[in-house]
Design a protein around this motif. Structure first.
Motif, PDB file in Angstrom:
ATOM      1  N   ALA A 165       0.830  -1.209   0.000  1.00  6.94           N
ATOM      2  CA  ALA A 165       0.000   0.000   0.000  1.00  6.94           C
ATOM      3  C   ALA A 165       0.863   1.257   0.000  1.00  6.94           C
ATOM      4  O   ALA A 165       0.558   2.233  -0.684  1.00  6.94           O
ATOM      5  N   SER A 166       1.957   1.224   0.758  1.00  3.11           N
ATOM      6  CA  SER A 166       2.821   2.407   0.823  1.00  3.11           C
ATOM      7  C   SER A 166       3.485   2.681  -0.523  1.00  3.11           C
ATOM      8  O   SER A 166       3.672   3.835  -0.914  1.00  3.11           O
ATOM      9  N   PRO A 215      -7.694  -5.126 -13.089  1.00  2.64           N
ATOM     10  CA  PRO A 215      -6.951  -4.076 -12.375  1.00  2.64           C
ATOM     11  C   PRO A 215      -7.806  -3.347 -11.340  1.00  2.64           C
ATOM     12  O   PRO A 215      -8.997  -3.112 -11.549  1.00  2.64           O
ATOM     13  N   ILE A 216      -7.178  -3.035 -10.207  1.00  3.01           N
ATOM     14  CA  ILE A 216      -7.831  -2.265  -9.144  1.00  3.01           C
ATOM     15  C   ILE A 216      -7.435  -0.801  -9.336  1.00  3.01           C
ATOM     16  O   ILE A 216      -6.243  -0.474  -9.400  1.00  3.01           O
ATOM     17  N   ILE A 260      -5.989   1.399   1.600  1.00  2.78           N
ATOM     18  CA  ILE A 260      -5.527   0.750   0.370  1.00  2.78           C
ATOM     19  C   ILE A 260      -5.397  -0.756   0.579  1.00  2.78           C
ATOM     20  O   ILE A 260      -5.824  -1.560  -0.270  1.00  2.78           O
ATOM     21  N   SER A 261      -4.818  -1.152   1.700  1.00  2.00           N
ATOM     22  CA  SER A 261      -4.611  -2.582   1.976  1.00  2.00           C
ATOM     23  C   SER A 261      -5.938  -3.328   2.067  1.00  2.00           C
ATOM     24  O   SER A 261      -6.062  -4.456   1.558  1.00  2.00           O
ATOM     25  N   GLU A 262      -6.910  -2.711   2.716  1.00  2.00           N
ATOM     26  CA  GLU A 262      -8.208  -3.367   2.863  1.00  2.00           C
ATOM     27  C   GLU A 262      -8.907  -3.499   1.510  1.00  2.00           C
ATOM     28  O   GLU A 262      -9.587  -4.498   1.248  1.00  2.00           O
ATOM     29  N   ARG A 263      -8.733  -2.516   0.658  1.00  5.60           N
ATOM     30  CA  ARG A 263      -9.305  -2.599  -0.688  1.00  5.60           C
ATOM     31  C   ARG A 263      -8.686  -3.773  -1.450  1.00  5.60           C
ATOM     32  O   ARG A 263      -9.396  -4.553  -2.103  1.00  5.60           O
TER      33      ARG A 263
END
Length: 280
Positions: A165-166, A215-216, A260-263
């Protein structure tokens, strides 16, 4: 020389011949395991192939996948039709320093194989995360295992580490993020096979199934604004000493990376459920 040997990972090292040789050898091994020794099927391979071969200029690609065995990479790229042996198209990958970079010989080999050493537990702002960010700045393809370690049980995707995410948030050009879920590598290279150890070589006559998602998309500007807003209500936490980035203090950065990570986790879990669904 040191064990990190960043110079060995450069494209112009000895004219690029060592890298091409290692990528060719590892790619051949991957294809042998994926195609000759086992049966590999890939859903939506065209999306992955298209993004690896022809992205808009300067736009990086991050592929994220679950981590079922120590052979996931490179064998997951060994399926029929994938340019596994092309050193220019091959991915960069974050690799555990304590496994792949234990000595100078291994460090040199994995550097030639486009691996970037990551110290597990070293935090998202450790030295070599900057190197990964540099590769994304060059518009390269980077693969990560955001779970952070091997999980051989077919269970719901666990909480992801914040490193991926970072990188997405800090990249100068927002990367295309492509989720991949696979099954079968835990049978090709089980963690506990003989006397609680891995087998000395890959097992055969197993079925490998790879499911490529879509793709996200991330609107990083909007996500940063939301993180700044949400951080005002965040519960007290033990500070890790992160420096502010673009007016974002540590609390805001945490909110951003969690979002972002949860997404990513949600999309990966949905893809995992789809891939294990019995076909009618």
């Amino acid at each position: 020389m040191g064990r990190n040997m960043e110079w060995a990972g450069r494209e112009n090292h000895l004219g690029g011949l060592p890298r091409k040789t290692v990528i060719m050898a590892v790619g051949t091994f991957a294809k042998a395991v994926a195609i000759l020794l086992n049966s590999t099927s890939v859903h939506n391979a065209d999306t992955l192939l298209r993004l690896v071969r022809s992205r808009p200029p300067g736009v990086p690609l991050i592929t994220v996948s679950n981590h079922m065995s120590t052979l996931d990479d490179p064998v997951m790229w060994g399926f029929k039709g994938f340019p596994t042996c092309d050193a220019n198209l091959q991915r960069w990958v974050l690799a555990a320093e304590d496994i792949c970079f234990k000595n100078s010989v291994l460090s040199y080999f994995f550097r030639l194989g486009k691996c970037i050493p990551i110290t597990r537990g070293g935090g998202i702002y450790q030295e070599h995360m900057s190197e990964a960010l540099d590769r994304l700045s060059d518009g390269e393809w980077l693969h990560t295992f955001p779970q952070g370690k091997v999980y051989q049980e077919d269970e719901p995707i666990r909480r992801l580490k914040w490193g991926t995410a970072s990188l997405i948030a800090r990249a100068p050009v927002t990367p295309i993020v492509l989720p991949i879920i696979h099954h079968g590598f835990e049978k090709v290279m089980p963690e506990k096979y003989i006397f609680g150890r891995r087998p000395p070589f890959p097992l055969w006559n197993r079925d490998i199934k790879i499911t490529v998602g879509e793709p996200i998309e991330f609107d990083i500007t909007e996500l940063k604004q939301r993180a700044l807003s949400n951080s005002r209500n965040i519960s007290p936490f033990r500070s890790l000493g992160w420096s502010p980035i673009e007016r974002m203090d540590e609390a805001a950065q945490r909110c951003l990376y969690i979002d972002i990570s949860e997404r990513i986790r949600t999309v990966m879990e949905r893809l995992r459920a789809f891939s294990t669904k019995p076909k009618v």
